[in-house]
Design an enzyme around this catalytic site. Structure first.
Site, PDB file in Angstrom:
ATOM      1  N   CYS A 153      12.185 -43.904   8.981  1.00  0.00           N
ATOM      2  CA  CYS A 153      13.104 -42.766   8.935  1.00  0.00           C
ATOM      3  C   CYS A 153      12.593 -41.697   7.976  1.00  0.00           C
ATOM      4  CB  CYS A 153      14.497 -43.204   8.512  1.00  0.00           C
ATOM      5  SG  CYS A 153      15.683 -41.842   8.500  1.00  0.00           S
TER       6      CYS A 153
ATOM      7  N   GLY B 149      14.194 -42.805  22.340  1.00  0.00           N
ATOM      8  CA  GLY B 149      15.273 -42.374  21.459  1.00  0.00           C
ATOM      9  C   GLY B 149      15.959 -41.131  21.951  1.00  0.00           C
ATOM     10  N   ARG B 150      15.537 -39.972  21.424  1.00  0.00           N
ATOM     11  CA  ARG B 150      16.260 -38.730  21.702  1.00  0.00           C
ATOM     12  C   ARG B 150      16.323 -38.380  23.192  1.00  0.00           C
ATOM     13  NH1 ARG B 150      13.444 -34.480  17.939  1.00  0.00           N
ATOM     14  NH2 ARG B 150      11.665 -35.859  18.303  1.00  0.00           N
TER      15      ARG B 150
END
Length: 335
Positions: free
Chosen positions: A103, A229-230
């Site tokens: 992250c 993910g996105r």
């Protein structure tokens, strides 16, 4: 050949839903599971929050049988706290524990957690060893190539974390310095996968946003699977479309409110988990994303993002379904 993480069989080329803060909650995971995600993860959970018994962190431990296999992802900067968080998370009954070493956001990385550990590999290894020893479940890791272009050390990370017992590694193709900008570079991911000393599954993550790209990168980089993910936000059926493209080389056609009337963002689950007010807010946010790129849709988008109840949302969707103006433009969107 099937990909194995411990005793978890993920099939030949698994597609994983990435852990995303404020996105990968149970209602969204339900949608992605229905549309072909092979394994999913919770939103990332703070080890400090779990130890303090913070309500928000504890709530993220909620998992359901239909989601399996599912991993709980934890992050933190203190080795002992991460060990304790591993124990707490294991009691929630997931199939594996995942550690976030990737992250890049400031309030994580600048507090010594997430991608920050890429600057201290010895501490990362010690932390991983503590987590592995604290749980009976398989432990996996998600990380990045390095802190910046001058410190791409994921080769060392992969070897050393494998040595202390992780069962799989996911690598996002951007350094911490890149944040979410620029393009993901999978070249180091390919090198790690080709390293004969690496025996654990290697998953690639970053910029997989279409069936064509997934198929091309599967061949080019040779990974064991992909994490998405996105791209799944507003496009949760991407998993099923990729799988169809792998098999046929063609796009899978879906229908809008005709052949399959399942709502992509399940209202009952959303309202049950977050309450009617927040549940509807989350639903309308996702619904408005599903219609991106459709011409002359502004009027309905405004209605969707301001609806106050689920009944209002249903009425708006019914209007869209029966509006001849959108009959062709929404033919590939499944509600």
């Amino acid at each position: 050949m099937s990909v194995q993480i411990g005793n978890i069989d993920l099939g030949e080329f698994p597609l994983l839903l990435a852990p995303m803060e404020d996105v990968s909650d149970p209602p969204f995971r339900y949608v992605c599971k229905q549309h072909g995600a092979d394994m999913m993860y919770t939103e990332f959970i703070s080890s400090e929050g779990l130890i303090r018994d913070a309500a928000k962190s504890r709530k993220k431990l909620d998992i359901f049988e239909y989601e399996r296999p599912i991993g709980i992802q934890i992050f933190g900067s203190d080795i002992e706290h991460m060990r304790e968080a591993s124990e707490i998370s294991s009691q929630a009954g997931p199939d594996l524990i995942d550690i976030n070493y990737g992250c890049p956001v400031k309030n994580v990385a600048c507090r010594g957690a997430g991608a920050s550990l890429l600057q201290d590999i010895d501490k990362m290894v010690a932390m991983t060893k503590a987590v592995v020893e604290a749980t009976h479940l398989p432990v996996t890791v998600k990380t990045a190539p390095g802190w910046d272009d001058n410190t791409k050390n994921v080769q060392e990370v992969a070897m050393r974390l494998q040595d202390v017992g992780i069962k799989a590694l996911t690598i996002h193709g951007r350094t911490r310095a890149q944040m979410y900008k620029g393009s993901a570079d999978w070249s180091l991911i390919r090198e790690i996968k080709r390293n004969p000393q690496i025996q654990i599954p290697i998953f690639g993550n970053g910029d997989i946003d279409s069936p064509e790209k997934a198929a091309a990168w599967r061949l080019e980089y040779g990974v064991d699977g992909m994490m998405i993910g996105r791209a799944a936000i507003g496009y949760p059926w991407i998993f099923r479309e990729i799988k169809h493209y792998f098999k046929t080389g063609e796009h899978r056609q879906t229908n809008f409110c005709r052949a399959d009337r399942r709502l992509p963002y399940p209202p009952v689950k959303s309202i049950e988990w977050k309450g009617p007010k927040t549940g509807v807010f989350e639903m309308r946010r996702h619904y408005s994303n599903y219609f991106k790129g459709i011409d002359n849709f502004k009027e309905y988008r405004m209605k969707l993002v301001t609806a106050g109840t689920f009944e209002e949302l249903e009425d708006i969707l019914h209007e869209i379904e029966h509006n001849p103006r959108f009959e062709n433009s929404v033919s590939a969107i499944e509600i």
